[in-house]
Every structure is written in C-alpha cells, then in structure tokens.
Write a protein that holds these residues in place. Structure first.
Motif, PDB file in Angstrom:
ATOM      1  N   LEU A  47       1.129   2.777  15.791  1.00  0.00           N
ATOM      2  CA  LEU A  47       2.119   3.505  15.002  1.00  0.00           C
ATOM      3  C   LEU A  47       2.398   2.791  13.682  1.00  0.00           C
ATOM      4  O   LEU A  47       2.509   3.432  12.626  1.00  0.00           O
ATOM      5  CB  LEU A  47       3.412   3.656  15.811  1.00  0.00           C
ATOM      6  N   ILE A  48       2.500   1.463  13.730  1.00  0.00           N
ATOM      7  CA  ILE A  48       2.718   0.693  12.498  1.00  0.00           C
ATOM      8  C   ILE A  48       1.555   0.902  11.534  1.00  0.00           C
ATOM      9  O   ILE A  48       1.757   1.092  10.326  1.00  0.00           O
ATOM     10  CB  ILE A  48       2.883  -0.803  12.827  1.00  0.00           C
ATOM     11  N   SER A  49       0.350   0.895  12.051  1.00  0.00           N
ATOM     12  CA  SER A  49      -0.821   1.093  11.199  1.00  0.00           C
ATOM     13  C   SER A  49      -0.866   2.507  10.630  1.00  0.00           C
ATOM     14  O   SER A  49      -1.231   2.709   9.468  1.00  0.00           O
ATOM     15  CB  SER A  49      -2.102   0.805  11.991  1.00  0.00           C
ATOM     16  N   ILE A  50      -0.476   3.493  11.435  1.00  0.00           N
ATOM     17  CA  ILE A  50      -0.497   4.883  10.958  1.00  0.00           C
ATOM     18  C   ILE A  50       0.538   5.090   9.858  1.00  0.00           C
ATOM     19  O   ILE A  50       0.283   5.780   8.866  1.00  0.00           O
ATOM     20  CB  ILE A  50      -0.251   5.847  12.132  1.00  0.00           C
ATOM     21  N   LEU A  51       1.700   4.487  10.024  1.00  0.00           N
ATOM     22  CA  LEU A  51       2.743   4.637   9.004  1.00  0.00           C
ATOM     23  C   LEU A  51       2.327   4.010   7.679  1.00  0.00           C
ATOM     24  O   LEU A  51       2.901   4.335   6.639  1.00  0.00           O
ATOM     25  CB  LEU A  51       4.043   3.998   9.492  1.00  0.00           C
ATOM     26  N   SER A  52       1.358   3.112   7.715  1.00  0.00           N
ATOM     27  CA  SER A  52       0.898   2.464   6.493  1.00  0.00           C
ATOM     28  C   SER A  52      -0.138   3.299   5.744  1.00  0.00           C
ATOM     29  O   SER A  52      -0.491   2.959   4.612  1.00  0.00           O
ATOM     30  CB  SER A  52       0.286   1.090   6.830  1.00  0.00           C
ATOM     31  N   LEU A  53      -0.650   4.353   6.374  1.00  0.00           N
ATOM     32  CA  LEU A  53      -1.705   5.143   5.732  1.00  0.00           C
ATOM     33  C   LEU A  53      -1.181   5.845   4.486  1.00  0.00           C
ATOM     34  O   LEU A  53      -0.053   6.368   4.487  1.00  0.00           O
ATOM     35  CB  LEU A  53      -2.246   6.190   6.710  1.00  0.00           C
ATOM     36  N   PRO A  54      -1.980   5.908   3.406  1.00  0.00           N
ATOM     37  CA  PRO A  54      -1.564   6.677   2.212  1.00  0.00           C
ATOM     38  C   PRO A  54      -1.583   8.160   2.514  1.00  0.00           C
ATOM     39  O   PRO A  54      -2.447   8.654   3.220  1.00  0.00           O
ATOM     40  CB  PRO A  54      -2.627   6.296   1.173  1.00  0.00           C
ATOM     41  N   ARG A  55      -0.617   8.885   1.957  1.00  0.00           N
ATOM     42  CA  ARG A  55      -0.487  10.312   2.253  1.00  0.00           C
ATOM     43  C   ARG A  55      -0.647  11.206   1.029  1.00  0.00           C
ATOM     44  O   ARG A  55      -0.456  12.402   1.106  1.00  0.00           O
ATOM     45  CB  ARG A  55       0.877  10.583   2.885  1.00  0.00           C
ATOM     46  N   THR A 397      -0.310  -6.476   9.260  1.00  0.00           N
ATOM     47  CA  THR A 397      -0.471  -5.045   8.993  1.00  0.00           C
ATOM     48  C   THR A 397       0.813  -4.392   8.493  1.00  0.00           C
ATOM     49  O   THR A 397       0.773  -3.538   7.596  1.00  0.00           O
ATOM     50  CB  THR A 397      -0.950  -4.317  10.261  1.00  0.00           C
ATOM     51  N   ALA A 398       1.966  -4.768   9.052  1.00  0.00           N
ATOM     52  CA  ALA A 398       3.224  -4.131   8.658  1.00  0.00           C
ATOM     53  C   ALA A 398       3.583  -4.444   7.198  1.00  0.00           C
ATOM     54  O   ALA A 398       3.786  -3.518   6.396  1.00  0.00           O
ATOM     55  CB  ALA A 398       4.349  -4.538   9.602  1.00  0.00           C
ATOM     56  N   PRO A 399       3.662  -5.739   6.795  1.00  0.00           N
ATOM     57  CA  PRO A 399       3.955  -6.004   5.366  1.00  0.00           C
ATOM     58  C   PRO A 399       2.865  -5.479   4.436  1.00  0.00           C
ATOM     59  O   PRO A 399       3.174  -4.979   3.349  1.00  0.00           O
ATOM     60  CB  PRO A 399       4.042  -7.542   5.306  1.00  0.00           C
ATOM     61  N   LEU A 403       3.601  -2.929   1.384  1.00  0.00           N
ATOM     62  CA  LEU A 403       3.309  -3.328   0.006  1.00  0.00           C
ATOM     63  C   LEU A 403       2.293  -2.394  -0.645  1.00  0.00           C
ATOM     64  O   LEU A 403       2.421  -2.032  -1.826  1.00  0.00           O
ATOM     65  CB  LEU A 403       2.796  -4.769  -0.020  1.00  0.00           C
ATOM     66  N   LEU A 404       1.280  -1.993   0.125  1.00  0.00           N
ATOM     67  CA  LEU A 404       0.260  -1.102  -0.431  1.00  0.00           C
ATOM     68  C   LEU A 404       0.773   0.328  -0.545  1.00  0.00           C
ATOM     69  O   LEU A 404       0.378   1.063  -1.445  1.00  0.00           O
ATOM     70  CB  LEU A 404      -0.990  -1.148   0.444  1.00  0.00           C
ATOM     71  N   TYR A 405       1.645   0.727   0.369  1.00  0.00           N
ATOM     72  CA  TYR A 405       2.177   2.086   0.326  1.00  0.00           C
ATOM     73  C   TYR A 405       2.977   2.314  -0.960  1.00  0.00           C
ATOM     74  O   TYR A 405       2.902   3.373  -1.578  1.00  0.00           O
ATOM     75  CB  TYR A 405       3.064   2.328   1.541  1.00  0.00           C
ATOM     76  N   PHE A 406       3.769   1.296  -1.340  1.00  0.00           N
ATOM     77  CA  PHE A 406       4.553   1.403  -2.573  1.00  0.00           C
ATOM     78  C   PHE A 406       3.824   0.807  -3.772  1.00  0.00           C
ATOM     79  O   PHE A 406       4.408   0.679  -4.851  1.00  0.00           O
ATOM     80  CB  PHE A 406       5.894   0.699  -2.386  1.00  0.00           C
ATOM     81  N   ASP A 407       2.563   0.405  -3.573  1.00  0.00           N
ATOM     82  CA  ASP A 407       1.717  -0.095  -4.657  1.00  0.00           C
ATOM     83  C   ASP A 407       2.400  -1.244  -5.397  1.00  0.00           C
ATOM     84  O   ASP A 407       2.488  -1.274  -6.623  1.00  0.00           O
ATOM     85  CB  ASP A 407       1.382   1.033  -5.626  1.00  0.00           C
ATOM     86  N   LEU A 408       2.872  -2.240  -4.624  1.00  0.00           N
ATOM     87  CA  LEU A 408       3.585  -3.373  -5.217  1.00  0.00           C
ATOM     88  C   LEU A 408       2.650  -4.512  -5.591  1.00  0.00           C
ATOM     89  O   LEU A 408       2.884  -5.188  -6.599  1.00  0.00           O
ATOM     90  CB  LEU A 408       4.655  -3.879  -4.238  1.00  0.00           C
ATOM     91  N   VAL A 409       1.626  -4.749  -4.794  1.00  0.00           N
ATOM     92  CA  VAL A 409       0.718  -5.866  -5.054  1.00  0.00           C
ATOM     93  C   VAL A 409      -0.711  -5.420  -4.783  1.00  0.00           C
ATOM     94  O   VAL A 409      -0.951  -4.397  -4.133  1.00  0.00           O
ATOM     95  CB  VAL A 409       1.051  -7.092  -4.164  1.00  0.00           C
ATOM     96  N   HIS A 410      -1.643  -6.225  -5.273  1.00  0.00           N
ATOM     97  CA  HIS A 410      -3.053  -5.999  -4.958  1.00  0.00           C
ATOM     98  C   HIS A 410      -3.317  -6.488  -3.534  1.00  0.00           C
ATOM     99  O   HIS A 410      -2.752  -7.496  -3.095  1.00  0.00           O
ATOM    100  CB  HIS A 410      -3.933  -6.774  -5.948  1.00  0.00           C
ATOM    101  N   PRO A 411      -4.160  -5.792  -2.771  1.00  0.00           N
ATOM    102  CA  PRO A 411      -4.379  -6.195  -1.368  1.00  0.00           C
ATOM    103  C   PRO A 411      -4.946  -7.596  -1.215  1.00  0.00           C
ATOM    104  O   PRO A 411      -4.760  -8.222  -0.167  1.00  0.00           O
ATOM    105  CB  PRO A 411      -5.357  -5.133  -0.845  1.00  0.00           C
ATOM    106  N   LEU A 412      -5.655  -8.123  -2.232  1.00  0.00           N
ATOM    107  CA  LEU A 412      -6.212  -9.466  -2.107  1.00  0.00           C
ATOM    108  C   LEU A 412      -5.135 -10.532  -2.046  1.00  0.00           C
ATOM    109  O   LEU A 412      -5.386 -11.653  -1.584  1.00  0.00           O
ATOM    110  CB  LEU A 412      -7.158  -9.757  -3.281  1.00  0.00           C
ATOM    111  N   ILE A 413      -3.923 -10.226  -2.519  1.00  0.00           N
ATOM    112  CA  ILE A 413      -2.832 -11.198  -2.447  1.00  0.00           C
ATOM    113  C   ILE A 413      -2.344 -11.359  -1.018  1.00  0.00           C
ATOM    114  O   ILE A 413      -1.824 -12.414  -0.639  1.00  0.00           O
ATOM    115  CB  ILE A 413      -1.679 -10.769  -3.383  1.00  0.00           C
ATOM    116  N   ILE A 414      -2.505 -10.325  -0.200  1.00  0.00           N
ATOM    117  CA  ILE A 414      -2.025 -10.377   1.194  1.00  0.00           C
ATOM    118  C   ILE A 414      -2.831 -11.423   1.964  1.00  0.00           C
ATOM    119  O   ILE A 414      -4.058 -11.340   2.037  1.00  0.00           O
ATOM    120  CB  ILE A 414      -2.176  -9.000   1.850  1.00  0.00           C
ATOM    121  N   PRO A 415      -2.171 -12.423   2.564  1.00  0.00           N
ATOM    122  CA  PRO A 415      -2.893 -13.493   3.280  1.00  0.00           C
ATOM    123  C   PRO A 415      -3.381 -13.026   4.645  1.00  0.00           C
ATOM    124  O   PRO A 415      -2.866 -13.419   5.689  1.00  0.00           O
ATOM    125  CB  PRO A 415      -1.837 -14.600   3.401  1.00  0.00           C
TER     126      PRO A 415
END
Length: 822
Positions: A47-55, A397-399, A403-415
C-alpha cells in the motif's frame, strides 16, 4: 497455496503426532508465526508503494534518446495539440521581461510643501534668538541697566537653540537682524523678516525659487548610474497618470546639490552662500521616489502572462519518422504530446494506468516475498523478523515516494543503499542483494520507469552490500562503504552519460546528487542501533564492542578468574576458526565464547583453571554438592549477563555451552561411595541444558570441552591431539548433545580440522636451548619424580580413571588424574 504452483518449501518428515510440550510451544509462538499478521505487514508495504505511484502522467510515446534515431514506426499526431515551450525558452523570456520592463518611480506631490514647511520651521526657531540678541545689543549701545540681564537671556537662548547652523551663519543672521531693526525695540520679528534688507529674507526667497525649479524638473532618490535603464516609468498616483521619462531629463541628489551650489554662488556672496547651503542640506529631498515593489509586480504580471506554448501540431501531422534523429525540437514536441495526452486523458484511462502501476508494484514486491518464503524461511516464519525486513525497506520507499510525488528532490539524492546495508548487517548479503533489486525497481517505477536509475541503483547497492558482509571495524563502514557506493554510482552513471552523449552539466548534477546520497548513508549506524533495541537483534557493530576485552564484564572475569579468562580466550579462537571453516558467524562465535563462562566470577576457586595454591574446595564437599556448585556457573552466568544487558543471542551461548551433559567425575565418585549408591541419580549430576540449537552454539560446546581437555594433556603431540578431537566430537554426537544443531557430518569434519590447526599453533614444538648437562639431568629427575607421584596419587583417588590419559575432562569438572583440582 504456494504448493499448488510449485513454490512450496521442501517437505520434511514429521512425527505422526505431537507431544504436549510441542503443542504448548506452538501456542506460545502463535502470535510470532501467525500468517495473517505476515500478510498484513506485506499488504501495508504494498500500500505504501502504491500510494507513491505518480497519477498524472499518461504517456503516448515510447522510450527514446535525444540525439539518437527514432526506432519506432512513424509517429503522427493523434489529435491537435499545442507545442509547449522548453524550460530554457521560458527562462529566456523571463530574462527578457526583467530587462525590458523599466523601473517605476512615484511622484511625491508633497515634497514642495514639505520643503517650504521645513524652511519656515528653521526661521521660526531663530526668532527668539534673534530678538534676544537685538535687545542685548540695544541695551549695550544705550548703557541700559538691563544690559547684563539681556546678555544672560541671550546666552540662554543661544545654548537652548538646536538649529543645526554653524556659528558664522548664526552671526550673519543676528547681525543682519540687528542692523535692519536698528535702535527700535518695539519691532516684531515678522516685520524684520519681511524687510527685503534682512539677509534671511533674501536667502529664503532664493532657496525657495531654486528648490521649486529643481523639483519641477524632477529629482530621483537613487543614483542615476544604478538605475541601469535609459527610460523609467513615472507614476503620479494623485493625478492617476503614468508616463515614460528619460533618465537624462532628471537629476539625482548629487547632481541637484552640484547645480544648487553653482546657482547660490552666482546669486549670493560667500557668507550668504554658506548659510543657504546649510539650510539647503537640511531641507532638500527628492520628489521622484523609486518603487521596487511596483517594479517587481509589473515583472511578475508580465511573467504570468507568458504563453506556455509556441504553436501547434495538427491532427495527422507527422511528428517524427522512423530513422530520423530525435533533435531537441522533436523531443520537445514529443513531451508536449505526452503532456496533452495526460491533460486530455479520461478518468478510465487514468485508472487503467494506475492499475498497471499497482500490478507492477505487487509483482516486484511478491518476488521478494517468495524469496523469503523459499530461501529465508527463518525470517519468513518469524513475524518479528518479517516486520523488521519490510519496515527497513519502508524507511526508504515511504520517504522516497513522498519526495518524488511532490517532485522535491532528484531520486539519486535518496540514500537507497541504507536499507540493503542494514539488512545485510542484520541478516546476510543475499537478503541485502534481493532487497537492492526490489527497492531499485520500485523507486525506478515511481520515478517514471527510469531504467537508468534502476540499473545504477542495483549496481551501487550491491557493491555497498558486498562492502559490509564482514565488518571488522567502524572505519570500514564510515569511510569504505560510502566511498564504494559513491564510486559505483559515478562509474555507472558516467557510462550512461557517455552512451547517451550527455553534456557535462548533466554529469556534474549527478555528481552532486550521489555525493549527498553517499553522505546520508552514514545515518545507517544510528538506525542500526535503534533497530537493535527495538527488535533485540545483534549486529557486528555490537559484537565488535562486546568483543573488546576492556569491557567491564570481561575485565572482571580477568581479575577474579584469570584462568577462566585465558581459557575463554583459547575457546574463542577455536570457535572462531571453526565457524569460519563451515561458513557460520565467526564473530558471533568468538564473542559468545568470550562470555560463556562468566558465571565462574562468583566462585572462581571451585574451578581447576583458577586454583594456583593447590587447595581444592571440593575436598570439603560431597560429590552431589560439588556438582551443584559446578552446574550453578551456568545459571549464575545467565543472571550476570542479563543484569549486564547482554543480548539474548550471547546469553544462549552461556545457557547451552554444556548442553545436558553429565558431570561425570562427581557422578562416578558418588557411585563409588557405598553410602551414596542408593540415592545417586544421574539426573542430579546433569546440566539443565537446553541443547545448542545453532551452529555457533554447537561449535562452542565442542570447543569448550576440547580446549580444557587438551590443556590438561601432559604431552600434546599431533596424533594425541587428533585422537582427542575425534573422540570428543564423536562422543558428543553419540550423547545427542548436537541433536538440535543444524551441523552436518561435513561440518563436523571441517570443525575438527579447524580445531587441529589452532591447537597445533598453541602446542607447537619448541626448540630446546642448550644448558648445563648437570642441570638438565637434575631437572629431568625432579620432573620424573613429580610426574610419578602425581600419577600414583591420581590412581589412588580415581578408581575409574581411563587407561588412555589423552582426554582429560573439561575445566568445569575435575581431572580424573588429579581429582583435587576443580
């Protein structure tokens, strides 16, 4: 369900019925193994992963690379759509607007009145002073008796005056006033000020005329060189007018001052000019006021009106043909088509796209679930460990999704490497590798099906996992792991950039992102400490700390029971070597061996390795009581370990290092005593157990007995040591002490070989140094006499001593050949 699809685990032979003890254990562990809880945990993760999907995005075009040929069929516009401007074009228009819109100045219609008022205020402030000076001078000229009083009054007025004028200017005003007033004392100040011969009147009229002229032409309140525009907008709010104004037609304050000085010098003498300049400086102000706020508002309004499009593509028009190079312009047209497709997509199409994303999330996550079910059954069946795995993955996955849903940072920054590294340290590298594949696929899916990100993340996380498989010190983690992840990301992304012919700016951005991500990996350490406390797990970090011999508990063992401490050190070497040989956890085995005998701290004198004075406390006790004292070191050790806060995994080493073996010496001694034969039961001389249940605890049980037995041997040669190791291991197997261990016969063979390597290193042959022959003969005779006496005593005291003295008993029970040492 898994069995129907061939995904079930291998069937194991089970007993036809279960005992009551086993049923009680299953009831106690029902919550721990409840499958519904496990499915709930897995469902929450999905569910957490699904909520992260772009719509929002519904793409029409296939994947392509700018600068490369279009490999799909000819693409025509399915409908008419507008071509969006690129970010570079929009930014260029923004810059042009900022350069084109002139600054705004607002007319201050009150400036002229304000200046007139301030000049009048200055003259009003001088009235009492000028009048007092005039009266004093008249009194002095007429020798009036009030001259002194008038002088004091003038002095007070002069001290209280705060006009801001210099003394020469005041003198000029006072003398001119007295001269115009003459000997009259009844003239009013206004009469003198209105006289054209009064210098103050002349200066006032000159200043007002000059200032009015300057204000009519306009004076700006900023330096003209800082405006940067030839034309500005002049806004008159009261008249509701707005007009462009050339900057050359107005003056700034510096130019106005220079012009005024020239004009005053031309109309007045030097003294009058000085006074006029002083008054000018006090009252002068600009009447064209700069308004940055209004200027920025006009810029913002113009930017807001920028059209996001630059033309359109008609339905049926060819966008790109097969084999054509995808230029920047074509790429922008394709992106515009995708944006229009997203904007015009129906609700049904959006739900279809979301359904596809959900299926991908479920499939990717289910592969990891199946891996745990088939190959990590211990983790799968334990709901606590199962929760730990998916909780650690959700920490990424949750953060990342938010972050990606609201386009706050580039995914490469995510550790992303944090989760696989944690799982590797807690479990093993295989779990870490599969977690890397799962997380990289999920986040790449969330980030618009980014293949480049997915591949680079898998490679970098895998290298990070390999770097922490066997951590021996903190510097390896704090410096080695972030550097390896950073270097792998750089190499992989650099290869992608070369293949795609990206410019240097793209790679420099990548370098910045992966540097931040690598630094954030350092947060793994505090996360591991938190997880250890919450889930009662033991990692290599904790084992490295507890394995330090400067730990208080080991220090106490060394001081109170030095023989036991050195015995534990040798056992630790044996256990570590054996664990490494069979692929078990070597560090856990070593640390567990160091603490296995801490129960002997309370009564160290009852154990043979700590008896140096020759006094044996067991000589005062009955065999049954001695056995109770010997057994107590296990329970006391557990109690001490719990009070010291040792992890349960290490306490298991203390609890199981003797299994359920019999304290053979005191049991045989009790049987030999005729008065105790009827009350002697083997269970009273048996350790309480339980039996070792892991490879590591099983290794310790073997290493403990073998180390003590080998240390009691008189002449430890290779054949004798080999015979000792083989016989003791085989006897433990026959006794069933290793019945609950997952040790195979192959493991036991490797363990024997590892034990032999360590023992031969301890008892290797030493070169005998030449000494005086007489001394050698005397020492040899003395040694033979002592050995003979010891052997005679041992035979007298132990009727059940085995003929082959190659296997003395362990240090937890007295040697048959020397029963007085415990």
């Amino acid at each position: 369900m898994f069995n129907k699809f061939g995904l079930g685990t291998k069937k194991q032979q089970t007993l036809p019925f279960k005992g009551e003890k086993l049923k009680k254990e299953e009831e106690a562990y029902s919550l721990k193994k409840n499958p519904y809880i496990r499915w709930t945990i897995f469902g929450i993760f999905i569910l957490i992963s699904i909520l992260s999907l772009p719509r929002s995005e519904v793409r029409t075009t296939t994947n392509y690379t700018t600068g490369q040929p279009w490999r799909a069929d000819d693409l025509t516009a399915p409908f008419t759509f507008a071509i969006n401007k690129t970010p570079v074009e929009i930014e260029q228009e923004r810059t042009e607007i900022q350069e084109q819109i002139p600054p705004v100045f607002v007319v201050d219609n009150t400036a002229q009145v304000s200046i007139q008022s301030e000049i009048d205020s200055i003259y009003i402030g001088t009235e009492s002073l000028l009048q007092a000076y005039h009266l004093w001078q008249v009194s002095v000229a007429n020798n009036n008796p009030t001259a002194l009083e008038d002088s004091v009054r003038f002095s007070n007025e002069l001290q209280n005056a705060s006009l801001g004028l210099t003394d020469p200017s005041l003198d000029l005003l006072m003398q001119s006033y007295h001269q115009v007033a003459g000997d009259a004392v009844n003239l009013t100040v206004n009469q003198v000020f209105a006289n054209p011969d009064f210098v103050g009147n002349k200066i006032k009229n000159t200043l007002i005329a000059l200032l009015n002229s300057l204000l009519n032409q306009g004076i700006v309140d900023v330096n003209k060189s800082m405006v940067g525009y030839d034309v500005f907008t002049l806004l008159n709010i009261s008249a509701s007018t707005e007009q462009p104004m050339n900057i050359a037609r107005v003056r700034d304050l510096r130019e106005a001052n220079e012009y005024s000085l020239v004009q005053l010098n031309a109309r007045l003498n030097a003294e009058e000019t000085r006074l006029a300049v002083e008054i000018y400086n006090k009252v002068m102000k600009a009447n064209y006021l700069n308004s940055p706020t209004r200027h920025q508002q006009r810029i913002n309004e113009a930017i807001a009106n920028i059209s996001p499009t630059k033309g359109a593509i008609a339905q049926g028009q060819v966008i790109v043909r097969r084999g054509d190079i995808v230029t920047e312009e074509i790429a922008n047209t394709l992106q515009s088509l995708d944006a229009a497709r997203t904007l015009n997509a129906s609700t049904f199409e959006r739900y279809l796209r979301l359904l596809g994303g959900i299926i991908l999330v479920v499939v990717i996550s289910f592969v990891f679930y199946i891996y745990l079910h088939l190959y990590r059954r211990k983790i799968f069946d334990d709901n606590a460990q199962f929760l730990l795995v998916f909780l650690v993955m959700s920490l990424i996955t949750a953060p990342a999704g938010a972050l990606l849903y609201f386009d706050l940072v580039h995914p490469l920054i995510i550790p992303i490497a944090i989760a696989p590294i944690i799982l590797t340290i807690i479990f093993d590298s295989r779990v870490g590798i599969i977690a890397s594949l799962t997380l990289a696929s999920l986040i790449g899916l969330v980030h618009g099906y980014d293949f480049e990100y997915t591949i680079s993340s898998i490679v970098a996380c895998s290298m990070g996992v390999f770097s922490v498989r066997d951590i021996r010190d903190r510097s390896q983690f704090f410096f080695g792991t972030p550097s390896i992840v950073w270097g792998t990301f750089l190499l992989t992304l650099g290869a992608f950039s070369l293949a795609k012919m990206n410019n240097f700016d793209v790679m420099s951005n990548y370098l910045f992102y992966i540097t931040i991500s690598s630094i954030l990996i350092l947060f793994t350490y505090p996360l591991i400490l938190l997880i250890e406390k919450l889930f009662d797990v033991v990692t290599d970090f904790t084992l490295l700390e507890l394995g330090d011999t400067n730990q208080p508990l080991l220090k106490e063992l060394m001081n109170k029971a030095p023989g036991t401490f050195h015995h534990s050190m040798h056992v630790a070497n044996l256990a570590e070597s054996a664990a490494s040989a069979i692929g078990a956890k070597a560090l856990l085995s070593r640390v567990g061996a160091l603490y296995h005998d801490i129960g002997k701290i309370l009564k160290p004198e009852y154990y043979v390795e700590n008896q140096s004075s020759g006094v044996n406390e067991h000589d005062k006790l009955k065999p049954q009581m001695s056995a109770m004292v010997i057994k107590a070191h296990v329970s006391e050790g557990i109690k001490i370990a719990q009070e010291a806060g040792l992890p349960n995994k290490l306490i298991d080493f203390i609890r199981t290092h003797h299994g359920t073996s019999v304290i053979r010496y005191f049991f045989e001694k009790a049987k030999d005593n005729d008065s105790m034969k009827e009350v002697t039961a083997e269970e009273k001389f048996r350790y309480d157990g339980p039996l070792p249940a892991t490879k590591e605890t099983g290794i310790l049980l073997l290493a403990d007995g073998i180390e003590a037995a080998s240390r009691a041997m008189k002449s430890p040669t290779y054949p004798r040591l080999e015979n000792l190791v083989n016989r003791m291991v085989d006897e433990r197997v026959k006794e069933g002490q290793l019945g609950h261990c997952p040790l195979t016969f192959r493991d036991l063979q490797l363990i024997k070989e590892a034990f032999m390597n360590v023992l031969m290193g301890i008892y290797h042959h030493r070169v005998e140094y030449p000494e005086d022959k007489t001394q050698q003969t005397t020492e040899a005779d003395s040694k033979a006499e002592v050995d003979s006496k010891a052997e005679a005593d041992s035979k007298a005291e132990a009727n059940n001593e085995p003929e082959n003295n190659e296997e003395p008993p362990s240090s937890d029970e007295p040697a048959n050949s020397e029963p007085t040492k415990q």
